[in-house]
Design a protein around this motif. Structure first.
Motif, short mmCIF file in Angstrom:
data_model
loop_
_atom_site.label_atom_id
_atom_site.label_comp_id
_atom_site.label_asym_id
_atom_site.label_seq_id
_atom_site.Cartn_x
_atom_site.Cartn_y
_atom_site.Cartn_z
N GLY A 41 0.81 -1.21 0.00
CA GLY A 41 0.00 0.00 0.00
C GLY A 41 0.84 1.26 0.00
O GLY A 41 0.48 2.28 -0.61
N GLU A 42 1.99 1.19 0.66
CA GLU A 42 2.90 2.34 0.72
C GLU A 42 3.43 2.69 -0.66
O GLU A 42 3.45 3.86 -1.07
CB GLU A 42 4.05 1.99 1.67
N LEU A 43 3.84 1.66 -1.42
CA LEU A 43 4.36 1.93 -2.77
C LEU A 43 3.24 2.38 -3.70
O LEU A 43 3.43 3.28 -4.53
CB LEU A 43 5.05 0.69 -3.33
N THR A 44 2.08 1.79 -3.58
CA THR A 44 0.94 2.21 -4.39
C THR A 44 0.67 3.70 -4.17
O THR A 44 0.45 4.46 -5.13
CB THR A 44 -0.31 1.38 -4.02
N ASN A 45 0.72 4.15 -2.92
CA ASN A 45 0.49 5.58 -2.62
C ASN A 45 1.58 6.46 -3.20
O ASN A 45 1.31 7.58 -3.67
CB ASN A 45 0.41 5.79 -1.10
N LEU A 46 2.83 5.98 -3.19
CA LEU A 46 3.93 6.78 -3.75
C LEU A 46 3.71 7.04 -5.23
O LEU A 46 3.97 8.14 -5.74
CB LEU A 46 5.26 6.06 -3.53
N PHE A 47 3.23 6.03 -5.96
CA PHE A 47 2.92 6.22 -7.38
C PHE A 47 1.71 7.13 -7.55
O PHE A 47 1.73 8.06 -8.36
CB PHE A 47 2.67 4.87 -8.05
N GLN A 48 0.66 6.87 -6.79
CA GLN A 48 -0.56 7.68 -6.90
C GLN A 48 -0.30 9.16 -6.67
O GLN A 48 -0.88 10.02 -7.33
CB GLN A 48 -1.60 7.20 -5.89
N ASN A 49 0.59 9.45 -5.72
CA ASN A 49 0.91 10.84 -5.38
C ASN A 49 2.00 11.42 -6.28
O ASN A 49 2.47 12.54 -6.05
CB ASN A 49 1.36 10.94 -3.92
N HIS A 50 2.41 10.65 -7.29
CA HIS A 50 3.43 11.06 -8.25
C HIS A 50 4.75 11.43 -7.58
O HIS A 50 5.49 12.29 -8.06
CB HIS A 50 2.91 12.24 -9.09
N GLU A 51 5.03 10.74 -6.47
CA GLU A 51 6.32 10.95 -5.79
C GLU A 51 7.41 10.12 -6.44
O GLU A 51 8.59 10.48 -6.36
CB GLU A 51 6.19 10.60 -4.31
N VAL A 52 7.04 8.98 -7.05
CA VAL A 52 8.02 8.14 -7.73
C VAL A 52 7.48 7.75 -9.10
O VAL A 52 6.26 7.78 -9.34
CB VAL A 52 8.34 6.86 -6.92
N VAL A 53 8.41 7.41 -9.99
CA VAL A 53 8.01 6.98 -11.34
C VAL A 53 8.54 5.59 -11.67
O VAL A 53 8.22 5.03 -12.71
CB VAL A 53 8.51 7.98 -12.40
N LEU A 54 9.32 5.03 -10.72
CA LEU A 54 10.05 3.80 -11.01
C LEU A 54 10.30 3.07 -9.69
O LEU A 54 10.65 3.70 -8.70
CB LEU A 54 11.39 4.18 -11.66
N ALA A 55 10.12 1.75 -9.69
CA ALA A 55 10.34 1.02 -8.45
C ALA A 55 10.55 -0.46 -8.72
O ALA A 55 10.14 -0.99 -9.75
CB ALA A 55 9.15 1.20 -7.51
N MET A 56 11.18 -1.11 -7.75
CA MET A 56 11.08 -2.57 -7.68
C MET A 56 9.81 -2.84 -6.90
O MET A 56 9.61 -2.30 -5.80
CB MET A 56 12.27 -3.18 -6.94
N GLY A 57 8.92 -3.66 -7.45
CA GLY A 57 7.64 -3.88 -6.78
C GLY A 57 7.21 -5.33 -6.81
O GLY A 57 8.03 -6.24 -7.01
N TRP A 58 5.95 -5.52 -6.60
CA TRP A 58 5.30 -6.83 -6.69
C TRP A 58 4.17 -6.72 -7.70
O TRP A 58 3.61 -5.63 -7.91
CB TRP A 58 4.67 -7.25 -5.36
N PRO A 59 3.73 -7.81 -8.30
CA PRO A 59 2.52 -7.76 -9.13
C PRO A 59 1.30 -7.26 -8.35
O PRO A 59 0.37 -6.71 -8.96
CB PRO A 59 2.34 -9.22 -9.56
N LEU A 60 1.30 -7.39 -7.03
CA LEU A 60 0.19 -6.88 -6.21
C LEU A 60 -0.01 -5.39 -6.44
O LEU A 60 -1.14 -4.92 -6.62
CB LEU A 60 0.46 -7.14 -4.72
N MET A 61 1.08 -4.61 -6.43
CA MET A 61 0.96 -3.16 -6.62
C MET A 61 0.50 -2.83 -8.05
O MET A 61 -0.29 -1.93 -8.26
CB MET A 61 2.28 -2.45 -6.34
#
Length: 353
Positions: free
Chosen positions: A218-238
């Protein structure tokens, strides 16, 4: 008068019966995000007349720390990944399983059940649940074409726009960038001191680009939603979560390939609800439940028969139509003999200014 007395007596009896009624049993989980979603958990609660409570972990090391710290008795079922499942079994923190009590076990992918990840001295301690990669996920408005390499994380153009997982898989990723997976990908999990020092140097070079390290999906999802990040190592969940929110998200395994995980379900050694826990494990590996889990997480189910309940599009997106080829690009986590040293290196990276 007698009538009133009888009514009062009846009311008292009902109250006494209610107070003596047995509370439904509770099964306590310590699992990854998405593994206790009401869309499939509620069915088990209704079927077994019980209650499920779930706590979530942010890393494999957090799970191990809780189990070793005396909290094992607080949980009945855990979902360790393949890098710590063996050590949990060997340490006596999980209960051995009688696989014959799981009718659906024979349906699970042989590619998963044949691995020695949850076996100690021939005894099984877990059942495969779901699996998946740690891919690059990216904002498609910034990357009209998918990034080809992990090296993009170090591009100065993305200073303060990258997020990485606060977990040892980031160490594995940096080791891949340095080529330490050649020719043997399993070497990622048994690096020498010199190789770990090189990984540390590489990760320190990445720090200016890191906006924030994430601990939960949820933390990474929020970072993308808020346009704080454009690139990440993630999971298919996000990726799944962001697509449901209509966020322009993409996902790719880069040319270096990636590491990934096989999550297992285990019953803790200290569980006082082992019979109910067995029923839960069977329910969770049944094909229909596995389909529902995939709907929520975007992870590939361990039971390939889940495909019969899916659309052709979902089967393709989960790579159930091409499992062998897809798994060639994923170096599944394994036991890390020098895990303490890996954690030390990772903590030094985090602490550096």
């Amino acid at each position: 008068m007698i009538r009133h007395f009888l009514i009062a007596l009846l009311a008292t009896s009902i109250l006494l019966l209610g107070s003596c009624a047995k509370k439904p049993p509770t099964l306590n989980l310590l699992v990854w995000e998405g593994y206790a979603d009401p869309s499939f958990i509620r069915g088990f609660e209704e079927q077994c007349h019980c209650k499920i409570t779930a706590s979530y972990m942010g890393s494999s090391d957090e799970l191990v720390a809780k189990l070793r710290g005396g909290s094992a008795g607080n949980y009945d079922v855990i979902s360790p990944s393949s890098d710590v499942a063996t050590s949990i079994a060997a340490a006596g923190l999980a209960a051995p399983l009688e696989l014959s009590k799981f009718p659906s076990y024979s349906q699970l992918s042989l590619q998963l059940t044949s691995l020695p990840l949850v076996r100690v001295k021939g005894q099984a301690f877990g059942v495969p649940f779901v699996w998946g990669p740690n891919p690059i996920i990216y904002d498609t408005t910034v990357f009209p074409q998918p990034p080809e390499s992990w090296n993009v994380f170090w591009d100065p153009k993305y200073r303060g726009k990258v997020s990485i997982w606060d977990e040892l898989s980031t160490v594995y990723m940096a080791a891949q960038v340095l080529g330490f997976d050649k020719p043997d990908p399993t070497h990622l999990y048994n690096l020498s001191d010199a190789e770990l020092d090189a990984v540390k140097k590489k990760l320190l070079e990445l720090k200016p680009n890191i906006r924030k390290m994430w601990s939960t999906g949820g933390e990474l999802t929020n970072l993308f939603q808020n346009h704080e990040v454009v690139l990440a190592m993630g999971w298919p969940l996000m990726t799944n979560q962001l697509r449901k929110l209509t966020f322009p998200i993409g996902e790719i395994i880069p040319k270096e390939n990636t590491t990934g995980w096989i999550d297992h379900l285990m019953v803790t050694a200290g569980s006082e609800n082992k019979e109910l826990a067995y029923k839960f494990l069977e329910y969770m590996i049944e094909a229909q439940t596995q389909k529902k889990v995939a709907d929520v997480t975007g992870y590939t189910p361990a039971n390939p028969q889940a495909a019969q309940y899916m659309t052709p599009e979902q089967v393709k997106s989960l790579h159930l139509d091409d499992v062998d080829n897809y798994q060639r690009h994923i170096y599944f986590w394994q036991d890390v003999p020098r895990r303490t040293k890996y954690v030390e290196i990772w903590n030094e990276v985090k602490a550096a200014q």
